[in-house]
Design an enzyme around this catalytic site. Structure first.
Site, PDB file in Angstrom:
ATOM      1  N   GLU A 191       0.826  -1.249  -0.025  1.00 50.62           N
ATOM      2  CA  GLU A 191      -0.043   0.025  -0.054  1.00 50.62           C
ATOM      3  C   GLU A 191       0.609   1.311  -0.066  1.00 50.62           C
ATOM      4  O   GLU A 191       0.545   2.318  -0.836  1.00 50.62           O
ATOM      5  CB  GLU A 191      -0.711   0.288   1.068  1.00 50.62           C
ATOM      6  CG  GLU A 191      -1.762   1.368   1.268  1.00 50.62           C
ATOM      7  CD  GLU A 191      -2.544   1.358   2.898  1.00 50.62           C
ATOM      8  OE1 GLU A 191      -2.832   2.484   2.960  1.00 50.62           O
ATOM      9  OE2 GLU A 191      -2.535   0.343   3.300  1.00 50.62           O
ATOM     10  N   ARG A 225       4.645  31.366 -21.455  1.00 55.37           N
ATOM     11  CA  ARG A 225       4.429  32.782 -20.809  1.00 55.37           C
ATOM     12  C   ARG A 225       5.591  33.647 -20.699  1.00 55.37           C
ATOM     13  O   ARG A 225       6.816  33.280 -20.666  1.00 55.37           O
ATOM     14  CB  ARG A 225       4.191  32.614 -19.329  1.00 55.37           C
ATOM     15  CG  ARG A 225       3.896  33.615 -18.582  1.00 55.37           C
ATOM     16  CD  ARG A 225       2.472  34.097 -18.880  1.00 55.37           C
ATOM     17  NE  ARG A 225       2.024  35.271 -17.980  1.00 55.37           N
ATOM     18  CZ  ARG A 225       0.917  36.144 -17.905  1.00 55.37           C
ATOM     19  NH1 ARG A 225      -0.002  35.747 -18.911  1.00 55.37           N
ATOM     20  NH2 ARG A 225       0.637  36.945 -16.973  1.00 55.37           N
ATOM     21  N   GLY A 253      -2.662   6.491   4.424  1.00 45.56           N
ATOM     22  CA  GLY A 253      -1.923   5.466   4.493  1.00 45.56           C
ATOM     23  C   GLY A 253      -0.884   5.336   5.632  1.00 45.56           C
ATOM     24  O   GLY A 253       0.212   4.704   5.757  1.00 45.56           O
ATOM     25  N   GLY A 254      -1.385   6.086   6.639  1.00 46.15           N
ATOM     26  CA  GLY A 254      -0.360   6.490   7.691  1.00 46.15           C
ATOM     27  C   GLY A 254       0.329   7.881   7.611  1.00 46.15           C
ATOM     28  O   GLY A 254       0.957   8.147   6.563  1.00 46.15           O
TER      29      GLY A 254
END
Length: 384
Positions: A244, A270, A365-366
């Site tokens: 994960e 730009r 996810g912690g």
């Protein structure tokens, strides 16, 4: 063999990009406004083989390796469709693999083919109103009554909370021991009696992704709903966390790469002081710093993908990847937005969505504070 693998990955990546261009890009702004992604897209992704790629063929998948899953998540992130990237990661890289690695043969046969096809969407339910990264504070419980369990409690911040039809729910099954020794996992279907979805939460970013409160009131579950062994849920959670957290790190790097690409394109178009912004040394140096950060973190996650596939990736290494990559992600995207000046603050410019979508990466996810705690506990083995 490696070159063949890379060629296949490249072809697959091209297919994913084509799919996103035709099926996601024209509609994503509307999904952001609707605050949900239609379930029809999940089925289209399933038809194209973009969900749960590494699930074995016997359960409906293609049986390729982890890197193919990451191609899907990374391309979604790189294109700025980060809410969808998060939703797919939860479904394909977390929920499906809990079932693959812990489920009974009957559970695998029942759910995995439908997850591959997109007919069944998965959600993982750990976080509670009073218990975030620290699962020791979990209050949800499943009490055994005869041959069944009665599940009670609530969860919050659940990704895929509205769209999901299958929920992997962590609950305490032994209240007389510490939570780490008394948590079990249960498979709860979306139409279960006593289960209800709360509101689709109004988030700062990732608006297209449904994130919900969930409520369980005397939800009756038979023993076939138990995923893995009773009271072994915490161990199962810890076993799956490296995958994960690496998936989150991979998404973070791709997200930063996408923001950098937008910035490069903008500063070359730009003009300021009669020349393109890219002609200014400060801008060039910032771009060099940003590219150096994304490239070095790309090397890290590619190395860790190999370690994960070889079953050599430790919890501390995965935590380190999640920590450093999400910090880098937010830093690079912030610098990219700055290059757009006032336009970067306008929602019509995609870079603004990159910015708000990224921030939660350091939380779910912690939290990154928890990641540093995990790393510090294992620092001796990491540097030996």
């Amino acid at each position: 063999m490696q070159s063949t693998d890379n060629q296949e990955l490249s072809l697959f990546r091209d297919m994913v990009r084509d799919f996103l261009a035709y099926e996601v890009a024209p509609h994503y702004e509307q999904w952001e406004k609707d605050k949900i992604i239609p379930t029809s897209l999940w089925r289209k992704m399933g038809e194209q083989g973009l969900l749960c790629c590494d699930i074995p063929e016997q359960y409906g998948g293609v049986g390729v390796d982890f890197r193919f899953n990451m191609v899907v998540g990374e391309e979604l992130a790189r294109a700025g469709f980060f809410a969808l990237s998060t939703n797919v990661t939860v479904h394909a890289d977390i929920c499906a693999h809990y079932i693959l690695n812990m489920g009974s043969e009957a559970q695998k046969q029942q759910y995995l083919p439908a997850m591959v096809s997109g007919e069944c969407i998965g959600a993982i339910c750990m976080t509670e109103p009073a218990a975030g990264s620290d699962l020791q504070g979990m209050k949800s419980n499943a009490r055994q009554v005869g041959d069944n369990y009665l599940l009670n409690g609530s969860k919050t911040f659940i990704t895929n909370g509205q769209n999901a039809s299958l929920y992997i729910v962590a609950a305490r099954t032994d209240m007389n021991v510490k939570a780490a020794k008394g948590i079990s996992l249960f498979l709860v279907e979306g139409d279960a009696k006593g289960f209800s979805r709360g509101q689709n939460l109004d988030k700062m970013g990732q608006h297209a992704g449904d994130t919900s409160e969930l409520f369980f009131e005397d939800v009756e579950l038979n023993k076939d709903a138990l995923l893995g062994k009773e009271n072994q849920g915490f161990i199962a959670l810890m076993t799956e966390l490296p995958r994960e957290r690496l998936a989150l790190a991979c998404g973070a790097v791709a997200h930063a790469e996408g923001a950098l690409k937008l910035a490069v394109e903008y500063v070359n178009e730009r003009k300021a002081f009669g020349q393109p912004l890219a002609a200014l040394q400060d801008i060039r140096f910032k771009l060099a710093e940003m590219y150096s950060k994304t490239e070095t973190h790309r090397v890290l996650v590619e190395r860790y993908k190999e370690k994960l596939m070889a079953r050599e990736l430790s919890a501390a290494e995965a935590s380190m990847a999640k920590y450093v990559c999400t910090e880098m992600e937010c830093d690079v995207i912030d610098e990219a937005l700055q290059m757009f000046g006032g336009y970067g603050y306008m929602r019509e410019y995609p870079i603004s969505r990159f910015y708000v979508d990224a921030r939660v990466q350091k939380i779910y996810g912690g939290t990154n504070e928890i990641m540093k705690e995990v790393i510090s506990r294992d620092i001796a083995s990491l540097i030996s």
